[in-house]
Structure formats: C-alpha cells, structure tokens
Write a protein that holds these residues in place. Structure first.
Motif: not given
Length: 340
Positions: A218-222
């Motif tokens: 999720s952090c990488l996607a954000g």
C-alpha cells in the motif's frame, strides 16, 4: 488440555470436556458454549473423501473433516439450516455427522438430506454414517480460501486430550478471558488451560505476515500514485507554458475565457486518458500476481480500477484548469507583450 492421549482415557476426557463446557456456559455473560478440536483457520483437520452409498471410491467428494462437540455451532454463530447439531449426550453417537450446505447439495442434490446416510472412506476402512444436520458454510482452512465442503464428526474424547472450549458472549470477550479461564480450571484438577483468546485475535495473529506485506504494498502504491500525480502536474505546467501565447492571441481575437479554459483542459485530458488506458491494460495483465494479496474482492475489481483512473483524471483536470483559468483572466495585450 486434559491428560489423555489414548482410547482408555476417553471417558475422562469426555467428562472433563462436558464439565468444562457446563461451567463456562453457566457464566452470566455467556450466551452459549461449545467444544471442538479445531477452530476456523487453525488446522487440526482431516482431508478425506465421502460419498453416498454405492458411490465408487474414485468418485467420492473431497471434504474437510473436523471434530466438534455440543454447542459448537451456536457458540461460533454457524447457522443450523436443517436438522440439528450434536446432542448433549456426553458421548454422542459415532455414526452421526453434520455436513455443510454445499456438501449436502453436491452429494444429495438437496439442502436437507437429514436422515440419509453417507460412506466415509473406502475399502475395509469404509463406514456408514447418518446425516443429522446441515449447517452454513465456514472458511475452515483459511480466511482467504473459499469455503470447502465440510463434514463435522462428534467429539467422543478418544484420540487426544486437547480440545478448544468456545464461548459466545454479548460482553467484551477480552474482559471475560480470566473468568473463562478460572471456570475451566475449576472443572477438574487435571485440566490445564494452555491459552485463552478471542477468535478475532487468533485470526489476526495468523494474518500478521500478510498484513505487513499489504502495508508495504500500500505504501509503494501510494508512492507510485503520488509520483504519477506530480508527473502529470509537471507535464501540464509545461504544456500550459507553451499555450500561454496562443491563449493570449485567441483572447485578443475575441475568444471567450471559459471556452479557452475548456480547450486547454481537453488538450490535457486527451493524452492523460491514453496513458491511463495503457496503464489499465498493463494492470489487468498483471492482476493474477495479486490474487494472493486480496480478500473479498477480485483483482479485476471494476470499482478499484475506476477509482484509481478517476483520481488521476481529476488530478490532470484540476492541474490544467487552475493555471488555464488564471491565464484566461490576464489582459491579452499583457500576455502578448510578455511573450514578445
């Protein structure tokens, strides 16, 4: 855990099981209590095959089998759709089984086959049992796997001295943990409580590694989304700097400000939409790799794709609209003078 691991200890295990369940069920805040050798998502299952009488062994249906006692279905909130659960008889009947609705429909073509018989196993070890109840579906093997055909056998105390006592309460379960533990220990000097927990906490503990992976993704996607929005903003700003003179000329020739703003926004959204289309095709092609990381939705979930695409389109539209609107408000003569 009761001190028995063989058939000779079965009566002691059965007596301790029923006394423990009785004491737990008698607590004021406990609505129902049951026993089982396995809980959803925590193993201790048997993978076997069952069929109707006369079904060849190679055509029997694969099933997941667990051993449970009286009160199990009520305490875990598993609905009894037909027939009944296991009776409060301390020993139960070894030739009784409860099956899931999916297994009932697959084997008998009916959601209510109570009273009919099944054959467990094949060859010399095959035995016939009676279906006494049908219950709703559960995710026994994993919260991330679809419900499998389930078969429940009655707990007779033989084979193991380990069992779970399950309790349903309207109060906060964590507040009753010590009370439940005390009630279980009071059922016999030989009882040992290895651990107590809520089912939710046990399921969450088993999902820690997956949760960490999802947080990282999720952090990488954000981060990827933020970079995409900043990139769109930069490209739009560069495009508008090149359009500034053209806007001034059009305004000097009498073009309406609102029309010029709309034209600039359309010019920005056209390549953005093309880029989103390519990105969606790439995402769909790689969606299979994400199947092990999502639960409750498909990796091709339309709402997720539409949300991401809509966010990027909105970013491009706002990024284009704000500076285009400012440019359209400037005196055309001043714009031409600055550009000249």
């Amino acid at each position: 855990r009761a001190p028995a691991d063989d058939t000779e200890g079965a009566p002691l295990v059965t007596a301790l099981r029923d006394e423990t369940r009785r004491r737990v069920a008698a607590l004021p805040d406990v609505a129902s209590a049951g026993v089982a050798l396995s809980l959803p998502g925590h193993g201790a299952v048997l993978l076997g095959r069952v069929g109707t009488e006369g079904t060849p062994a190679d055509e029997q249906t694969p099933t997941t089998t667990i051993t449970v006692g009286p009160g199990y279905f009520a305490s875990l909130g598993v609905p009894i759709l037909a027939g009944r659960g296991f009776a409060d008889d301390p020993r139960g009947r070894a030739d009784e089984v409860v099956i899931s609705e999916a297994l009932a429909v697959e084997l008998f073509g009916s959601p209510d086959p109570t009273g009919r018989r099944l054959v467990l196993g094949s060859g010399e070890r095959a035995r016939s049992v009676e279906v006494v109840g049908v219950v709703g579906e559960t995710r026994q093997l994993s919260a991330f796997q679809p419900p499998s055909p389930m078969l429940y056998r009655p707990h007779d105390g033989a084979g193991t001295g380990h069992f779970y006592v399950t309790a349903r309460t309207a109060a906060d379960p964590s507040d009753l943990a010590e009370t439940l533990r005390t009630a279980a220990l009071a059922s016999g000097a030989d009882v040992v409580v290895e651990r107590s927990s809520t089912l939710r906490a046990m399921l969450h503990k088993g999902l820690v590694h997956l949760r960490l992976r999802l947080i990282l993704m999720s952090c990488l996607a954000g981060l990827a989304g933020a970079l995409a929005m900043f990139g769109i903003g930069g490209v739009v700003a560069h495009f508008l700097s090149q359009q500034r003179r053209e806007v001034g000329i059009r305004m000097a020739l009498g073009a309406a400000a609102g029309r010029e703003v709309g034209r600039v926004v359309r010019h920005v959204l056209a390549p953005t939409a093309v880029g989103l289309g390519v990105g969606l095709l790439v995402a769909l092609a790689g969606s299979r790799a994400m199947e092990g990381f999502v639960f409750g939705i498909e990796t091709t979930d339309p709402a997720s794709y539409a949300g991401a695409a809509g966010l990027l389109l909105a970013t491009a539209a706002v990024t284009a609209w704000m500076p285009a609107r400012r440019t359209a408000r400037i005196d055309p003569a001043q714009v031409l003078k600055q550009e000249g």
